[in-house]
Design an enzyme around this catalytic site. Structure first.
Site, mmCIF file in Angstrom:
data_model
loop_
_atom_site.group_PDB
_atom_site.id
_atom_site.type_symbol
_atom_site.label_atom_id
_atom_site.label_comp_id
_atom_site.label_asym_id
_atom_site.label_seq_id
_atom_site.Cartn_x
_atom_site.Cartn_y
_atom_site.Cartn_z
ATOM 1 C CG ASP A 30 -2.083 0.960 1.054
ATOM 2 O OD1 ASP A 30 -3.229 0.511 0.887
ATOM 3 O OD2 ASP A 30 -1.837 2.201 1.067
ATOM 4 C CG ASN A 86 -12.512 -0.381 3.644
ATOM 5 O OD1 ASN A 86 -12.913 -0.745 4.744
ATOM 6 N ND2 ASN A 86 -11.337 0.210 3.476
ATOM 7 C CD GLN A 93 -14.651 -0.466 -2.884
ATOM 8 O OE1 GLN A 93 -15.806 -0.688 -2.548
ATOM 9 N NE2 GLN A 93 -14.057 -1.104 -3.872
ATOM 10 C CB SER A 94 -10.554 5.437 -1.758
ATOM 11 O OG SER A 94 -9.430 4.636 -1.482
ATOM 12 C CG HIS A 99 -8.505 -3.152 -2.407
ATOM 13 N ND1 HIS A 99 -9.433 -2.481 -3.173
ATOM 14 C CD2 HIS A 99 -8.307 -2.386 -1.312
ATOM 15 C CE1 HIS A 99 -9.780 -1.352 -2.571
ATOM 16 N NE2 HIS A 99 -9.122 -1.285 -1.429
ATOM 17 C CG HIS A 101 -7.020 -2.715 3.125
ATOM 18 N ND1 HIS A 101 -6.263 -1.593 2.886
ATOM 19 C CD2 HIS A 101 -8.225 -2.475 2.550
ATOM 20 C CE1 HIS A 101 -6.981 -0.708 2.207
ATOM 21 N NE2 HIS A 101 -8.180 -1.227 1.989
HETATM 22 P P1 AMP Z 1 -9.766 1.446 -0.006
HETATM 23 O O1 AMP Z 1 -9.899 2.802 0.608
HETATM 24 O O2 AMP Z 1 -10.232 0.323 0.868
HETATM 25 O O3 AMP Z 1 -10.397 1.418 -1.392
HETATM 26 O O4 AMP Z 1 -8.221 1.188 -0.179
HETATM 27 C C1 AMP Z 1 -7.491 1.678 -1.238
HETATM 28 C C2 AMP Z 1 -6.047 1.602 -0.847
HETATM 29 O O5 AMP Z 1 -5.263 1.734 -2.022
HETATM 30 C C3 AMP Z 1 -5.612 2.701 0.119
HETATM 31 O O6 AMP Z 1 -5.096 2.107 1.304
HETATM 32 C C4 AMP Z 1 -4.553 3.462 -0.670
HETATM 33 O O7 AMP Z 1 -3.500 3.907 0.136
HETATM 34 C C5 AMP Z 1 -4.101 2.418 -1.681
HETATM 35 N N1 AMP Z 1 -3.557 2.975 -2.913
HETATM 36 C C6 AMP Z 1 -4.074 3.947 -3.690
HETATM 37 N N2 AMP Z 1 -3.287 4.173 -4.757
HETATM 38 C C7 AMP Z 1 -2.258 3.293 -4.666
HETATM 39 C C8 AMP Z 1 -1.090 3.028 -5.448
HETATM 40 N N3 AMP Z 1 -0.824 3.724 -6.573
HETATM 41 N N4 AMP Z 1 -0.242 2.052 -5.037
HETATM 42 C C9 AMP Z 1 -0.492 1.363 -3.903
HETATM 43 N N5 AMP Z 1 -1.563 1.562 -3.117
HETATM 44 C C10 AMP Z 1 -2.433 2.520 -3.486
#
Ligand code: AMP
Length: 113
Positions: A30, A86, A93-94, A99, A101
């Site tokens: 991450d 998430n 979720q972003s 995925h 974690h």
């Molecule tokens: P979520 O908020 O559960 O969707 O988690 C998305 C995760 O992706 C977050 O923990 C971010 O820090 C991670 N993330 C976003 N962009 C990248 C990237 N380019 N490389 C690695 N992790 C990323």
């Protein structure tokens, strides 16, 4: 559907630290770690959310957990780690590509909030 940031990493279009890959999934570090070990386990199939998964995805979803376990063992986390998925923006979720974690390497509080 536009490629997710994770698929772009897998395809080498943007940089990423790929730690593991097999025919079903891959794992990356991450970019914004919330624990000393914070790894994302991601299916190659670009399903956006668990709530979009279908019965055909049963094997893939189970595979994600078994790979998470194997990576946790490989990282020396033994049986002290947390797996989080998430689902949906309101649940944090972003990135809209399923995925898991994998968090470990420190004490983890509950509830997560
Ligand atoms: P979520 O908020 O559960 O969707 O988690 C998305 C995760 O992706 C977050 O923990 C971010 O820090 C991670 N993330 C976003 N962009 C990248 C990237 N380019 N490389 C690695 N992790 C990323």
């Amino acid at each position: 559907m536009a490629k997710s940031i994770f698929t772009k990493i897998l395809d080498g279009e943007i940089p990423g630290d790929i730690l593991f890959e097999d025919e079903v999934c891959f794992a990356i570090k991450d970019i914004n770690p919330q624990a000393p070990i914070h790894i994302l386990i991601i299916p190659k199939k670009p399903v956006e959310k668990v709530s979009d998964a279908e019965s055909d995805d049963k094997e893939m979803l189970g595979h994600l957990l078994l790979v998470s376990k194997a990576i946790a063992n490989e990282q020396g986390l033994d049986d002290n780690y947390r797996l989080i998925i998430n689902n949906g923006a309101k649940a944090g979720q972003s990135v809209f590509h399923i995925h898991v974690h994998l968090l470990g390497g420190r004490s983890l509080n509950w509830p997560p909030g």
